[in-house]
Design a protein around this motif. Structure first.
Motif, PDB file in Angstrom:
ATOM      1  N   VAL A 104      23.199 -33.582  18.721  1.00 34.01           N
ATOM      2  CA  VAL A 104      21.785 -33.908  18.844  1.00 34.01           C
ATOM      3  C   VAL A 104      21.509 -35.075  17.911  1.00 34.01           C
ATOM      4  O   VAL A 104      21.606 -34.937  16.690  1.00 34.01           O
ATOM      5  N   HIS A 105      21.231 -36.234  18.484  1.00 38.02           N
ATOM      6  CA  HIS A 105      20.818 -37.388  17.681  1.00 38.02           C
ATOM      7  C   HIS A 105      19.292 -37.331  17.565  1.00 38.02           C
ATOM      8  O   HIS A 105      18.574 -37.595  18.529  1.00 38.02           O
ATOM      9  N   THR A 106      18.817 -36.991  16.402  1.00 38.31           N
ATOM     10  CA  THR A 106      17.380 -36.739  16.241  1.00 38.31           C
ATOM     11  C   THR A 106      16.579 -38.015  16.054  1.00 38.31           C
ATOM     12  O   THR A 106      15.370 -38.012  16.290  1.00 38.31           O
ATOM     13  N   LEU A 107      17.188 -39.095  15.579  1.00 32.13           N
ATOM     14  CA  LEU A 107      16.503 -40.321  15.153  1.00 32.13           C
ATOM     15  C   LEU A 107      15.543 -40.062  13.992  1.00 32.13           C
ATOM     16  O   LEU A 107      14.685 -40.901  13.691  1.00 32.13           O
ATOM     17  N   ASP A 108      15.691 -38.910  13.356  1.00 31.52           N
ATOM     18  CA  ASP A 108      14.922 -38.562  12.165  1.00 31.52           C
ATOM     19  C   ASP A 108      15.777 -38.916  10.953  1.00 31.52           C
ATOM     20  O   ASP A 108      16.822 -38.299  10.737  1.00 31.52           O
ATOM     21  N   PRO A 109      15.383 -39.891  10.133  1.00 28.53           N
ATOM     22  CA  PRO A 109      16.221 -40.293   8.991  1.00 28.53           C
ATOM     23  C   PRO A 109      16.532 -39.144   8.039  1.00 28.53           C
ATOM     24  O   PRO A 109      17.582 -39.142   7.390  1.00 28.53           O
ATOM     25  N   ALA A 110      15.633 -38.159   7.940  1.00 28.55           N
ATOM     26  CA  ALA A 110      15.860 -37.040   7.034  1.00 28.55           C
ATOM     27  C   ALA A 110      16.944 -36.095   7.537  1.00 28.55           C
ATOM     28  O   ALA A 110      17.564 -35.378   6.747  1.00 28.55           O
ATOM     29  N   GLN A 111      17.184 -36.075   8.834  1.00 30.28           N
ATOM     30  CA  GLN A 111      18.199 -35.196   9.429  1.00 30.28           C
ATOM     31  C   GLN A 111      18.676 -35.832  10.728  1.00 30.28           C
ATOM     32  O   GLN A 111      18.294 -35.422  11.820  1.00 30.28           O
ATOM     33  N   ASP A 138      10.773 -46.617  17.521  1.00 28.66           N
ATOM     34  CA  ASP A 138       9.985 -47.843  17.376  1.00 28.66           C
ATOM     35  C   ASP A 138       9.002 -48.033  18.523  1.00 28.66           C
ATOM     36  O   ASP A 138       7.906 -48.565  18.332  1.00 28.66           O
ATOM     37  N   ALA A 139       9.376 -47.605  19.721  1.00 27.70           N
ATOM     38  CA  ALA A 139       8.418 -47.631  20.828  1.00 27.70           C
ATOM     39  C   ALA A 139       7.269 -46.666  20.566  1.00 27.70           C
ATOM     40  O   ALA A 139       6.107 -46.970  20.848  1.00 27.70           O
ATOM     41  N   ALA A 140       7.591 -45.483  20.012  1.00 27.56           N
ATOM     42  CA  ALA A 140       6.541 -44.519  19.674  1.00 27.56           C
ATOM     43  C   ALA A 140       5.596 -45.106  18.628  1.00 27.56           C
ATOM     44  O   ALA A 140       4.373 -44.987  18.739  1.00 27.56           O
ATOM     45  N   TYR A 141       6.160 -45.760  17.615  1.00 25.73           N
ATOM     46  CA  TYR A 141       5.343 -46.389  16.574  1.00 25.73           C
ATOM     47  C   TYR A 141       4.410 -47.434  17.175  1.00 25.73           C
ATOM     48  O   TYR A 141       3.227 -47.515  16.823  1.00 25.73           O
ATOM     49  N   ALA A 142       4.928 -48.217  18.097  1.00 29.68           N
ATOM     50  CA  ALA A 142       4.106 -49.262  18.718  1.00 29.68           C
ATOM     51  C   ALA A 142       2.935 -48.678  19.494  1.00 29.68           C
ATOM     52  O   ALA A 142       1.944 -49.371  19.729  1.00 29.68           O
ATOM     53  N   GLY A 143       3.035 -47.402  19.891  1.00 28.40           N
ATOM     54  CA  GLY A 143       1.949 -46.726  20.597  1.00 28.40           C
ATOM     55  C   GLY A 143       1.194 -45.730  19.738  1.00 28.40           C
ATOM     56  O   GLY A 143       0.512 -44.849  20.264  1.00 28.40           O
ATOM     57  N   PHE A 144       1.305 -45.861  18.401  1.00 34.27           N
ATOM     58  CA  PHE A 144       0.632 -44.948  17.459  1.00 34.27           C
ATOM     59  C   PHE A 144       0.988 -43.487  17.744  1.00 34.27           C
ATOM     60  O   PHE A 144       0.145 -42.599  17.643  1.00 34.27           O
ATOM     61  N   ALA A 145       2.248 -43.229  18.089  1.00 33.57           N
ATOM     62  CA  ALA A 145       2.642 -41.872  18.482  1.00 33.57           C
ATOM     63  C   ALA A 145       3.847 -41.362  17.710  1.00 33.57           C
ATOM     64  O   ALA A 145       4.434 -40.350  18.083  1.00 33.57           O
ATOM     65  N   GLU A 146       4.226 -42.027  16.625  1.00 31.85           N
ATOM     66  CA  GLU A 146       5.446 -41.638  15.920  1.00 31.85           C
ATOM     67  C   GLU A 146       5.343 -40.273  15.248  1.00 31.85           C
ATOM     68  O   GLU A 146       6.375 -39.689  14.884  1.00 31.85           O
ATOM     69  N   ASN A 147       4.143 -39.741  15.082  1.00 30.82           N
ATOM     70  CA  ASN A 147       4.000 -38.388  14.539  1.00 30.82           C
ATOM     71  C   ASN A 147       4.098 -37.314  15.614  1.00 30.82           C
ATOM     72  O   ASN A 147       4.091 -36.121  15.307  1.00 30.82           O
ATOM     73  N   GLU A 148       4.178 -37.735  16.866  1.00 31.27           N
ATOM     74  CA  GLU A 148       4.261 -36.803  17.992  1.00 31.27           C
ATOM     75  C   GLU A 148       5.613 -36.873  18.701  1.00 31.27           C
ATOM     76  O   GLU A 148       6.177 -35.846  19.088  1.00 31.27           O
ATOM     77  N   VAL A 149       6.104 -38.074  18.898  1.00 30.14           N
ATOM     78  CA  VAL A 149       7.328 -38.276  19.688  1.00 30.14           C
ATOM     79  C   VAL A 149       8.171 -39.369  19.041  1.00 30.14           C
ATOM     80  O   VAL A 149       7.821 -39.896  17.998  1.00 30.14           O
ATOM     81  N   GLY A 150       9.301 -39.685  19.678  1.00 32.66           N
ATOM     82  CA  GLY A 150      10.155 -40.760  19.186  1.00 32.66           C
ATOM     83  C   GLY A 150      11.348 -40.283  18.399  1.00 32.66           C
ATOM     84  O   GLY A 150      12.341 -40.983  18.271  1.00 32.66           O
ATOM     85  N   SER A 151      11.254 -39.090  17.821  1.00 33.79           N
ATOM     86  CA  SER A 151      12.374 -38.452  17.148  1.00 33.79           C
ATOM     87  C   SER A 151      12.215 -36.952  17.318  1.00 33.79           C
ATOM     88  O   SER A 151      11.142 -36.460  17.704  1.00 33.79           O
ATOM     89  N   LEU A 152      13.292 -36.223  17.041  1.00 36.28           N
ATOM     90  CA  LEU A 152      13.277 -34.770  17.182  1.00 36.28           C
ATOM     91  C   LEU A 152      13.171 -34.165  15.792  1.00 36.28           C
ATOM     92  O   LEU A 152      14.153 -34.107  15.038  1.00 36.28           O
ATOM     93  N   ALA A 153      11.962 -33.747  15.432  1.00 29.97           N
ATOM     94  CA  ALA A 153      11.690 -33.229  14.098  1.00 29.97           C
ATOM     95  C   ALA A 153      10.646 -32.132  14.199  1.00 29.97           C
ATOM     96  O   ALA A 153       9.859 -32.083  15.159  1.00 29.97           O
ATOM     97  N   VAL A 154      10.626 -31.259  13.203  1.00 29.55           N
ATOM     98  CA  VAL A 154       9.690 -30.142  13.194  1.00 29.55           C
ATOM     99  C   VAL A 154       8.251 -30.664  13.291  1.00 29.55           C
ATOM    100  O   VAL A 154       7.864 -31.601  12.584  1.00 29.55           O
ATOM    101  N   GLY A 155       7.490 -30.054  14.177  1.00 29.54           N
ATOM    102  CA  GLY A 155       6.101 -30.436  14.369  1.00 29.54           C
ATOM    103  C   GLY A 155       5.877 -31.436  15.476  1.00 29.54           C
ATOM    104  O   GLY A 155       4.750 -31.621  15.918  1.00 29.54           O
ATOM    105  N   LYS A 156       6.941 -32.080  15.937  1.00 29.02           N
ATOM    106  CA  LYS A 156       6.807 -33.045  17.022  1.00 29.02           C
ATOM    107  C   LYS A 156       6.980 -32.340  18.371  1.00 29.02           C
ATOM    108  O   LYS A 156       7.292 -31.157  18.453  1.00 29.02           O
ATOM    109  N   ARG A 157       6.784 -33.114  19.429  1.00 28.37           N
ATOM    110  CA  ARG A 157       6.913 -32.576  20.777  1.00 28.37           C
ATOM    111  C   ARG A 157       8.386 -32.543  21.195  1.00 28.37           C
ATOM    112  O   ARG A 157       9.167 -33.429  20.837  1.00 28.37           O
TER     113      ARG A 157
END
Length: 558
Positions: free
Chosen positions: A32-39, A498-517
Motif C-alpha cells: 500500500v503506497h499511502t503517499l503519506d510522508p508520515a507512513q 498535489d492534485a488534491a492540494y490544488a483543489g483544496f482537498a488534501e485533508n480529504e483525499v490524495g493520500s491514504l491516512a487516518v481521517g481521510k476518505r
C-alpha cells in the motif's frame, strides 16, 4: 457488584474508542503506497461504513483491532490513493461518445469517410457533429476547408471540433446557419476566422470565433447533458480516476451535476471550475463557495482563458511562430478583461485558474496575478493556478514558485506535441516548453492531469509520459528533452496528493491516512517498482470511492 459493573462499562468505553463497534472493512494487499510522508508504506487499511479511514498499517495488527471487520484481500496487488485528474472536461468526454469520432484519422479523405458512415445513423436534416480531427497527422498539414465537406454534405450542417477543442471545421450549410456574414476583414474578439485570399470564410474557426457556429447549433436538452456527464464519469472511473477537476462548467452544467449528486449518481469527486466571467462565477459571488452535502461535488474556482492552443497556432507568443511568420497567436481575453475577472474572483474568495499555453499568455497571467495578489501572494493560501503552463520564457519560470502559483500540467501533451512543437517554437523557445522538472525544481507545485478528451483519460499514460517523455513506440531513445523527466513517485504524487492540494482537498483525499476518505485504486503491479516504460501497462483491478467499488475489472469482485 455495582463497582465491577462500573469498571466493566469503563473498560468497554475504552475498548470501543480503540476499535469502534460499527461496521468496518479491512483492505489488504502486498503493498500500500499511502503517499503519506508520515507512513509511506503499509499492508492494510481499515475504514468505516461511511468510507472514512480508521487505521493504516500492518495487516495482522489491523485484523486484531477489527476482528469482525469485512475483509477485502487483494493478494499480491498494490494499492495507491485514488488518482485525480487536475484538468479535464467530463461533459466533453461523454458527449464525444454521442458524436462522430475523427480521432486518429490520417487524412481528410479518411475523416470524410468516417463522417459518411456516421451520417447514415442520423435523421434527415440533423446536424452532423464530430470531434477529434488533427491536421498535423495528415500528409497535407494545412487546415482543411468547407469545400472538403460540401461535396459529401451539401445540405446537412456539419460542425467538427479539432482534437484540442480550440478550432472548429464547418461546412457551408453550418456557416449559413450562423445567420451573419462571415467574410470580410473583421475578426471576433478572442478568436479568428480563417479566410481565403478572396476574403471568404474558409470553414475554420479558431478559439472564440467558434462561438459563431456553436450558437447556431440546436441546444442540448437537460437529459442529454446529464447523460453526457454520466458517460464521462463512467469512462473516467474505469481508468482509476476517483476525482476530476472539471475545467470550465457553466451554471446549466453545474445544475445537471447537482441533480445527479442529489440522486446519488456521482461515482467520482468532481471539482468544478466556473466557466469564465459568467453565470457560474456570479452564483459563487452571490451565494458563496459551493459544496454539495454528499461531499462529491464542489465549485470554488473560476477558469479563465489567456490564449489558444499551440496545435492551431492560437497560443499567444512573445515572438512569431517559427513556422508561421507574422503570426503570434491571440489573446482570448484582453489583459483588461482578465484583470477585472481576476479582481472579481479575489473579492469573492474564488480560486483563479487560467489557461495559458504560449510564453506571452503565461507572462500576461503572471503579471496579472502579481498585480492582483500583491503582498497576499505570500501571505494567503490562495492556490491560484496556471492551467497548462506549457511554454515559459526562461525569466518567467521561477515566478510561479515566487507567487505560490500552482502549475497544472498535462504530461501527455508533451508526447503528443513533440513531433511538431519545435517547428512551431524553434530551438531556443522549446527549452522552456513542457518544463516539468525546471518548474518542480524551482519550488512550484505540479498538479497533473490529461485535459481529456483532448488526450486519453487514462492516467497511466500520464505517468508513463512524465517518467519517460517517449511515445508508445519508446521513441525518441532516452526521451524528448529528457532533462525534464519526473520520477515515477513525482508523477504519482502529481496525480494524487498535489492534485488534491490544488483543489483544496488534501485533508480529504490524495493520500491514504487516518481521517481521510477511502479513495483508492487497486493495481496488479507496483507502479513505484516497475520500469518507467511499463507504467502505461499497469493492470487496473478496481477503482474505489469512499471504500465502495465504482469500477472493477471483470472477475475481480471480492
Amino acid at each position: 457488584m455495582r463497582a465491577k459493573q462500573g469498571l466493566g462499562l469503563l473498560l468497554c468505553a475504552i475498548c470501543c474508542a480503540a476499535a469502534p463497534a460499527h461496521a468496518a472493512t479491512i483492505v489488504t494487499a502486498a503493498q500500500v503506497h499511502t503517499l503519506d510522508p508520515a507512513q509511506p508504506r503499509a499492508q492494510a487499511l481499515a475504514y468505516d461504513d461511511n468510507g472514512k479511514i480508521l487505521a493504516v498499517g500492518n495487516r495482522d495488527e489491523l485484523l486484531r483491532r477489527y476482528p469482525d471487520a469485512k475483509r477485502l484481500d487483494f493478494g499480491a496487488a498494490t494499492l495507491v490513493p485514488g488518482l485525480i485528474d487536475a484538468h479535464a472536461h467530463v461533459f466533453e468526454l461523454g458527449i464525444n461518445q454521442l458524436q462522430a469520432d475523427l480521432t486518429g484519422a490520417r487524412s481528410k479523405a479518411e475523416a470524410v469517410q468516417r463522417l459518411r458512415d456516421y451520417a447514415r445513423t442520423l435523421p434527415a436534416g440533423q446536424w452532423l457533429i464530430g470531434h477529434g480531427w488533427d491536421q498535423n497527422d495528415w500528409a497535407d498539414a494545412r487546415f482543411p476547408d468547407a469545400a472538403d465537406l460540401d461535396a459529401a454534405f451539401p445540405d446537412r450542417p456539419v460542425w467538427l471540433q479539432r482534437v484540442d477543442g480550440h478550432a472548429g471545421w464547418a461546412n457551408s450549410a453550418a456557416m449559413r446557419a450562423a445567420g451573419r456574414e462571415l467574410g470580410g476583414d473583421w475578426q471576433p474578439a478572442g478568436g479568428r476566422i480563417v479566410r481565403g485570399g478572396d476574403g471568404r470564410a474558409s470553414g475554420i474557426f479558431i478559439d472564440d470565433a467558434m462561438i459563431l457556429i456553436e450558437h447556431a447549433r440546436p441546444p442540448l436538452q437537460a437529459a442529454a447533458v446529464e447523460q453526457a456527464l454520466t458517460l464521462g464519469m463512467r469512462e473516467a472511473a474505469r481508468y482509476g480516476l476517483t476525482g476530476v477537476h472539471d475545467a470550465g462548467v457553466d451554471l446549466n452544467t453545474l445544475r445537471a451535476y447537482q441533480r445527479l449528486a442529489d440522486r446519488g449518481q456521482l461515482p467520482l469527486r468532481i471539482t468544478a471550475f466556473a466557466a469564465g466571467d459568467g453565470d457560474a462565477l456570479e452564483a459563487l459571488c452571490r451565494d458563496g463557495l459551493y459544496q454539495h452535502p454528499g461531499g462529491r461535488l464542489k465549485m470554488r474556482t473560476v477558469k479563465l482563458y489567456a490564449d489558444g492552443a499551440l496545435g492551431s497556432r492560437g497560443a499567444a507568443l512573445l515572438q512569431d511562430y517559427s513556422d508561421d511568420h507574422g503570426n503570434r497567436g491571440l489573446l482570448r481575453m484582453s489583459p483588461e478583461a482578465m484583470g477585472k475577472a481576476i479582481a472579481k474572483a479575489k473579492r469573492c474568495g474564488v480560486q483563479v485558474a487560467t489557461h495559458a499555453i504560449g510564453d506571452r499568455g503565461n507572462r500576461e497571467v503572471l503579471d496579472l496575478y502579481a498585480n492582483a495578489l500583491g503582498a497576499d501572494a505570500a501571505k494567503t493560501d490562495h492556490r491560484w493556478r496556471i492551467e497548462h503552463a506549457q511554454i515559459l520564457a526562461p525569466e518567467d519560470l521561477p515566478r510561479l514558485a515566487a507567487l505560490h502559483v500552482i502549475a497544472s500540467m498535462q504530461p501527455t501533451h508533451a508526447t503528443s506535441d513533440m513531433p511538431w512543437a519545435e517547428q512551431r517554437l524553434g530551438a531556443q523557445r522549446i527549452n522552456g516548453a513542457y518544463a516539468w522538472r525546471q518548474l518542480r525544481d524551482s519550488g512550484a507545485r505540479l498538479a497533473l492531469g490529461s485535459d481529456f478528451p483532448v488526450e486519453s483519460p487514462d492516467p497511466r499514460l500520464g505517468l508513463f509520459a512524465a517518467a519517460t517523455r517517449t511515445d508508445n513506440e519508446d521513441k525518441p531513445l532516452g526521451g524528448w528533452h529528457p532533462q525534464e523527466k519526473l520520477t515515477a513517485y513525482e508523477a504519482l504524487r502529481g496525480f494524487t496528493l498535489d492534485a488534491a492540494y490544488a483543489g483544496f482537498a488534501e485533508n480529504e483525499v490524495g493520500s491514504l491516512a487516518v481521517g481521510k476518505r477511502a479513495d483508492f485504486v487497486v493495481v496488479e503491479q507496483d507502479p513505484l517498482a516497475v520500469e518507467p516504460r511499463r507504467l502505461r501497462e499497469l493492470t487496473l483491478l478496481g477503482t474505489y470511492v469512499d471504500g465502495a467499488p465504482v469500477w472493477q475489472r471483470a472477475g475481480e469482485g471480492r
